[in-house]
Structures are given as C-alpha cells and as structure tokens.
Write an enzyme that holds these catalytic residues in place. Structure first.
Site, short mmCIF file in Angstrom:
data_model
loop_
_atom_site.label_atom_id
_atom_site.label_comp_id
_atom_site.label_asym_id
_atom_site.label_seq_id
_atom_site.Cartn_x
_atom_site.Cartn_y
_atom_site.Cartn_z
N HIS A 169 13.41 6.94 29.99
CA HIS A 169 14.13 7.58 31.11
C HIS A 169 15.20 6.62 31.65
O HIS A 169 16.35 7.00 31.82
CB HIS A 169 13.13 7.94 32.22
CG HIS A 169 13.77 8.44 33.48
ND1 HIS A 169 13.96 9.78 33.74
CD2 HIS A 169 14.30 7.78 34.53
CE1 HIS A 169 14.57 9.91 34.91
NE2 HIS A 169 14.80 8.70 35.42
N GLU A 170 14.81 5.37 31.86
CA GLU A 170 15.76 4.39 32.39
C GLU A 170 16.87 4.09 31.39
O GLU A 170 18.03 3.97 31.76
CB GLU A 170 15.04 3.10 32.80
CG GLU A 170 14.04 3.27 33.93
CD GLU A 170 14.63 3.96 35.16
OE1 GLU A 170 15.82 3.73 35.46
OE2 GLU A 170 13.91 4.74 35.80
N HIS A 173 19.59 6.74 31.48
CA HIS A 173 20.59 6.58 32.55
C HIS A 173 21.73 5.69 32.04
O HIS A 173 22.89 5.93 32.31
CB HIS A 173 19.96 5.89 33.77
CG HIS A 173 19.20 6.83 34.67
ND1 HIS A 173 19.73 8.01 35.16
CD2 HIS A 173 17.96 6.74 35.20
CE1 HIS A 173 18.83 8.60 35.93
NE2 HIS A 173 17.75 7.86 35.97
N GLU A 223 19.13 12.83 37.06
CA GLU A 223 17.70 12.54 36.87
C GLU A 223 17.11 13.46 35.81
O GLU A 223 16.39 13.02 34.91
CB GLU A 223 16.94 12.73 38.19
CG GLU A 223 17.09 11.59 39.15
CD GLU A 223 16.82 10.26 38.50
OE1 GLU A 223 15.85 10.15 37.76
OE2 GLU A 223 17.61 9.33 38.72
#
Ligand SMILES: [Zn+2]
Length: 315
Positions: A169-170, A173, A223
């Site tokens: 997920h990070e 980004h 997100e």
C-alpha cells in the site's frame, strides 16, 4: 478629489477612465490574455499523467527530483525525532521486513505498468523500523525511497502477507506519485482560497469548502488507489491477497480498541476511507487478484530477471 480640477482636466480624466474600462475589457479579450490562458491550459494538459495500474489521469507538475529533495528534508526531520528508536539491522524483524519489501520492489520495478523505473531503481532504498509500541500503528515511504514502519503496526500484520499488505500500500503511494500529485494541487487550492476570500471575506468557510470538496475526496481517492495497486502488486509477488482482508479486519479491531481520543492520533486513518469500505473493495477485487496470482507463475518466482538484486544490500 478630481471634482476640484478644471473642467478640461475632468473631461480628460473621464476620458481616461473610459479608456481604463475599455482596457480592462480589452485585457479579457487581448492576445496576451489568450496566450497566458492558452499557455496555462497547455501546461495543464502537458502535465496530465496516467497513474500506473488504474490509469487515472491527474495533473502533476512537481518533478521526481523535487519530490526526492522534499523527501530528503522530511527524512532528516523524522530521523531527528525517532533516530534513537530505530531497530538495528541485526534484529530479525529487519530481515523479515526487508525480505517482503524486496519482493515487492522486484515485482513492481520490473512491471510494465510502473513509470520512471530507472529513477526508482536508482533510489537509495532504506528500511527503518521505529521500535515504539506506544505510537499509533503507522507506516510510510518518503519520495526518496526511505521506508518507515512502526513496531505497533507489525503486531497487527502478524505474518508476511499482512506485512506485504501494508508495505505494498505504501509503495503504491510512491509508484503513483501521490505526494507529487498533492503538491501539484496546492497552488490551485491556494488560488481558489484567495478568490473565495475576496468574494466572501470569510476564510474558515473557504478552508472547509476546499477541504471538504477537493482535498479530502482527492486524498481518499488516492488511498483507495493505493489499496488497488498494492493488492495487485502483492498478488504478483505471490503473497496471498485474501490475507489483506484479514489484515484490515485486524486493523479494524485495533482501530476500535484504540477508540475515541486515540483515533485522533491515528494519522494513518485521518484521510483514509472507512476500513469496512476498504475490506468491501478488496473483496470485490478478489477474483481478479486470485487470477493475477495464478498467472504469476509463483512456483518459479525466483526466475525473475532481477530477483537476486537486493535493494537493501548496504546493510
Ligand atoms: Zn495510504
């Protein structure tokens, strides 16, 4: 005060005023305005870039190198604050995190979907585990490739698949340049805020309006996009996508346990969609994710061209 001047002068002023209004009218229709307006539209169109995997088009004018410089500055600040709490590389947790992260980097930086691969490959990737269980569960990656993960979130991860959920997920980004996208919008928000302030004379209302209508939805969209890209990457890297759902369920429980006052400190949740929404989204992507994993030829995973490159070999 012009009333005190002679008639001739007043006539001249009146003529002058007329000229001014004509000039103002002309300004809106002048070639110069057309050029500036055209230039701005051209700049906007030229800087519309597609996000990887989701192909969402967004405006980004902040270049990678500038994002990296801002990352360097933030890195110094974080190290100043948490530097003394970082686990040594000899700690088993460090190898656990770096193994998972290495797989995710290998897969994503070899993917056709990823943009600016050379830039990302050349970054000085680094993992920092902040050993402090009293901090809210959190993890983030700076645009210069510095990864921070709090020990409090490691407890919720429980296994490699849970860890892959957070790290992918990070990483997403970063791959989707979300921080540069946010920075790119700031001057637009500031201009809008100034215009609204000129019209209404109230600043709190403008901030609320811009935040509610533009900033927060954009942040929640990013997100959700990071969840989407992250799940695809972890499935490609042969982690179990179903475990992402279990991770978010545990996170949901932790969120409830920490509750009220602590929730305000949970930076990771502040601009995030509701956890139940995330779980529902991931469940809806599951057939596609299972297919991606099946197509990834996981039993021969080690045949990836660059798999043996270790992004964290400077240990
Ligand atoms: Zn996020």
């Amino acid at each position: 005060m012009f009333r005190h001047f002679t008639r001739t002068y007043a006539t001249y002023k009146r003529f002058n005023n007329t000229t001014k209004s004509v000039n103002y009218y002309n300004l809106l229709h002048s070639r110069k305005t057309l050029y500036v307006g055209g230039g701005l539209i051209g700049f906007y169109i030229y800087n519309l870039h597609e996000a990887p995997y989701t192909h969402r088009r967004r405006f980004i004018w902040v270049p990678f190198w500038l994002g990296e410089k801002i990352g360097d500055y933030t890195y110094k600040q974080i190290m100043y604050q948490y530097g003394s709490q970082i686990l040594p590389h000899s700690n088993p947790l460090y190898s656990k995190v770096s193994n998972v992260m290495n797989k995710l980097l290998q897969v994503s930086l070899n993917s056709e979907e990823t943009h600016q691969k050379q830039f990302l490959k050349n970054l000085n990737w680094e993992i920092n585990i902040i050993n402090n269980d009293s901090l809210p569960p959190n993890a983030f990656i700076l645009p210069n490739g510095k990864i921070f993960i709090f020990s409090s979130i490691l407890r919720i991860c429980q296994n490699d698949d849970g860890l892959a959920t957070v790290l992918s997920h990070e990483l997403s980004h970063q791959l989707a340049q979300h921080s540069n996208e946010q920075l790119s919008s700031q001057p637009i928000y500031m201009a809008l805020s100034t215009i609204l302030y000129t019209l209404t004379g109230v600043s709190w209302f403008n901030d609320l309006l811009i935040n509610g209508v533009l900033t927060m939805p954009a942040s929640r969209e990013m997100e959700s996009e990071a969840d989407h890209i992250g799940c695809e990457i972890l499935a490609r890297a042969c982690f179990d996508p179903k475990q992402s759902i279990y991770f978010w369920q545990r996170m949901n429980q932790a969120e409830k346990r920490l509750g009220g006052e602590a929730n305000a400190r949970l930076e990771w949740f502040s601009s995030h969609p509701a956890t139940s929404r995330r779980i529902a989204d991931i469940e809806s992507w599951m057939p596609k994710l299972e297919q991606i994993k099946a197509d990834s030829n996981c039993h021969s995973f080690y045949q990836f061209d660059e798999f043996h490159r270790n992004f964290f070999k400077r240990t």
